[in-house]
Scaffold this active site. Sequence first.
Site, PDB file in Angstrom:
ATOM      1  N   LYS A  56     -12.463  47.793-112.820  1.00  0.00           N
ATOM      2  CA  LYS A  56     -11.601  46.792-113.456  1.00  0.00           C
ATOM      3  C   LYS A  56     -10.748  46.081-112.409  1.00  0.00           C
ATOM      4  CE  LYS A  56     -11.749  49.490-117.646  1.00  0.00           C
ATOM      5  NZ  LYS A  56     -11.201  50.631-118.391  1.00  0.00           N
ATOM      6  N   GLN A 100      -5.837  54.091-119.356  1.00  0.00           N
ATOM      7  CA  GLN A 100      -7.203  54.612-119.314  1.00  0.00           C
ATOM      8  C   GLN A 100      -7.274  55.960-120.045  1.00  0.00           C
ATOM      9  OE1 GLN A 100      -9.936  52.976-117.705  1.00  0.00           O
ATOM     10  NE2 GLN A 100     -11.097  54.541-118.790  1.00  0.00           N
ATOM     11  N   ASP A 123      -7.372  46.151-124.768  1.00  0.00           N
ATOM     12  CA  ASP A 123      -8.458  47.050-125.157  1.00  0.00           C
ATOM     13  C   ASP A 123      -8.815  46.856-126.638  1.00  0.00           C
ATOM     14  OD1 ASP A 123     -10.058  48.794-123.870  1.00  0.00           O
ATOM     15  OD2 ASP A 123      -8.798  50.566-124.165  1.00  0.00           O
TER      16      ASP A 123
END
Length: 286
Positions: A56, A100, A123
């Site tokens: 990312k 994460q 997300d």
Amino acid sequence: MATMTASIISGKEIGQQVYADLQKEISALRDRGINPGLAVVLVGEDPASQVYVGQKEKKCNELGILSKKILKPDTISEADLLALVDELNADDEVHGVLVQLPLPDHISETKIMAAVSPNKDVDGTHPVNLGMLMMGMGDLWPCTPAGVIEMLDRTGVEIAGKNAVVVGRSNTVGKPCALMLLHRHATVTVCHSKTADLAGVCRSADILVAAVGRAKMITGDMIKPGAVVIDVGINRGEDGKLVGDVDFDAASQVAAAISPVPGGVGPMTIAMLMSNTVAAAKAATA
Ligand code: NDP
């Protein structure tokens, strides 16, 4: 068995198309003095998570998105992680916040996900954004299923009126994917571990999305000739290589088009994360 050989739906190539479009949007934002920014929080040293976070960060750098990587030890308390999320929610340089997963056992993932501002939830997993998705509204939808739809669209697959079958009903992939297909006017069936006659249901699919997490469980005889197959699964085969949920070799003899693993949905997930970050930056500065 039909002797058809499917065309390949390459997430790698389609991802590049998404990036080319994003680059234009990022330039337009820059012209207005706005720099899209993404903060990624990594707790602990899980090797797979480190790889994902690294990917990312690399993509942000390539696109010119400001990337803030925040590393915390796995001993961090839930309260301290919540405080960090609050800080990022208030940081004007940051338009997207991603924590994460997985998190250590002493931290509630649900609590952390709900603490991220819905406007920065790139997300797409905040309950508010999932509610918006249910209503077919909002900008920030979960990345992996959004990637599936983008692949279908950019391949020119007509969704409206088609029978779509989604195998898997997780909150992050299966369910949101089913909703997105429904919003696009497919007739959607969702399968799971208790589905009776899974093979029969799969054979009714014009569009089949596999999101199970079992190597090669969708066999060639479960696919309708001419179907479009999107394989979300990421599994380690016995030889250590990555394989999808679909038996690719057999399925590609029957399907009209199929996405591979690796090089399919995986690259699209990151592309949609970047797309959501740019969308969040646009919305924050509109
Ligand atoms: P989950 O484990 O959360 O969900 C799996 C689903 O598959 C469940 O709904 C389960 O049913 C169903 N299932 C399990 N066994 C069977 C079976 N024998 N027949 C029918 N359905 C079954 O997984 P995720 O949704 O998180 O992920 C699915 C796959 O996608 C994994 O391989 C994962 O690694 C991959 N993935 C890939 C991403 C990418 O970027 N390409 C991103 C996210 C995930 P039940 O609900 O009844 O238990």
